[in-house]
Motif scaffolding. Structure first.
Motif, PDB file in Angstrom:
ATOM      1  N   GLY A 128       0.835  -1.194   0.000  1.00 35.18           N
ATOM      2  CA  GLY A 128       0.000   0.000   0.000  1.00 35.18           C
ATOM      3  C   GLY A 128       0.866   1.238   0.000  1.00 35.18           C
ATOM      4  N   VAL A 129       0.220   2.396   0.008  1.00 31.80           N
ATOM      5  CA  VAL A 129       0.969   3.643  -0.059  1.00 31.80           C
ATOM      6  C   VAL A 129       0.307   4.701   0.816  1.00 31.80           C
ATOM      7  CG1 VAL A 129      -0.255   4.327  -2.173  1.00 31.80           C
ATOM      8  CG2 VAL A 129       1.935   5.397  -1.629  1.00 31.80           C
ATOM      9  N   VAL A 130       1.144   5.498   1.473  1.00 28.91           N
ATOM     10  CA  VAL A 130       0.704   6.665   2.254  1.00 28.91           C
ATOM     11  C   VAL A 130       1.118   7.916   1.493  1.00 28.91           C
ATOM     12  CG1 VAL A 130       0.868   7.917   4.442  1.00 28.91           C
ATOM     13  CG2 VAL A 130       1.097   5.430   4.411  1.00 28.91           C
ATOM     14  N   TYR A 131       0.178   8.831   1.309  1.00 28.20           N
ATOM     15  CA  TYR A 131       0.463  10.128   0.703  1.00 28.20           C
ATOM     16  C   TYR A 131       0.203  11.226   1.736  1.00 28.20           C
ATOM     17  CZ  TYR A 131      -0.926   7.357  -3.457  1.00 28.20           C
ATOM     18  OH  TYR A 131      -1.083   6.387  -4.414  1.00 28.20           O
ATOM     19  N   VAL A 132       1.098  12.192   1.799  1.00 23.90           N
ATOM     20  CA  VAL A 132       0.854  13.403   2.586  1.00 23.90           C
ATOM     21  C   VAL A 132       1.040  14.598   1.662  1.00 23.90           C
ATOM     22  CG1 VAL A 132       1.564  14.835   4.540  1.00 23.90           C
ATOM     23  CG2 VAL A 132       1.617  12.335   4.748  1.00 23.90           C
TER      24      VAL A 132
END
Length: 234
Positions: free
Chosen positions: A218-222
């Protein structure tokens, strides 16, 4: 250790692209067992999102007003609370999930809202930060709803989003990233972080597993909302 068949079935059902009304009905029915099931999944998104947002935040988080979109039972709120966030508001489309979230006592305000069908119940530029963890996927929150998250975020505020990178979500992820990139191209926000995580949660099938690991990625974006929109050229 393999996931129990019932857990696999419940997880696969809500991520199976069944359509939003059916998805919400499934979440209502899942609410009582949700936290037990995601613990079995080793679901890391709430912790990863809260840690990423806390790292990006420049001011004491206790002073920040934060909106937890698709808040579920409050898993993200628990993690945010550990990092010092105290002024938490939440919205979710599932009444059953909201009932569980209310029982945590971590939210100052909880509202029912089906993002993608209706606007968020908040004025423009109201929140210092907005999170949307776990619901950006097929049959859930449409990628076209992302600008609504920006609308309620203060200029200079932060947005933390997550999505899965497993095979059945790749089409959605590509659509989402096109929206994210277009908003950045327009000068609406700037990317602070995009972190791919290999062991996001346990896979529900061999087909979904990343390179046979038994997990999906998965991926986290900020993102940081730009204070002043750029001037139009010409």
């Amino acid at each position: 250790m393999l996931l129990a068949a019932a857990v696999r079935e419940r997880v696969a059902a809500v991520h199976g692209g069944v359509g939003l009304p059916e998805c919400l009905r499934l979440y209502d029915g899942w609410a009582a067992r949700y936290e037990q099931d995601v613990a079995a999944l080793e679901y890391r998104a709430p912790h990863l999102a809260a840690a990423s947002l806390a790292f990006a935040f420049p001011t004491p988080p206790a002073e920040a007003r934060l909106l937890d979109v698709a808040c579920g039972t409050g898993l993200v709120a628990r993690e945010l609370h550990r990092y010092g966030f105290r002024c938490l508001h939440g919205v979710d489309g599932s009444a059953g999930m909201l009932e569980r979230a209310r029982s945590t006592g971590l939210y100052q305000e909880l509202r029912q809202c089906v993002l993608g069908r209706e606007p968020l119940p908040a004025p423009a530029e109201h929140y210092d930060a907005v999170t949307l963890v776990g619901a950006l996927g097929e049959g859930q929150v449409p990628s076209a709803a992302v600008p609504e998250l920006l609308r309620v975020t203060k200029p200079g505020g932060f947005l933390c989003l997550t999505t899965r990178s497993n095979p059945s979500n790749l089409r959605y992820k590509a659509e989402l990233e096109a929206v994210l990139e277009e908003l950045e191209r327009q000068g609406a926000w700037r990317k602070v972080l995009a972190q791919e995580v290999e062991r996001w949660e346990k896979a529900t099938s061999e087909e979904e597993s990343t390179q046979g690991t038994g997990y999906i990625s998965g991926v986290v974006y900020v993102y940081w909302k730009c204070p002043v929109p750029p001037l139009e050229e010409g």
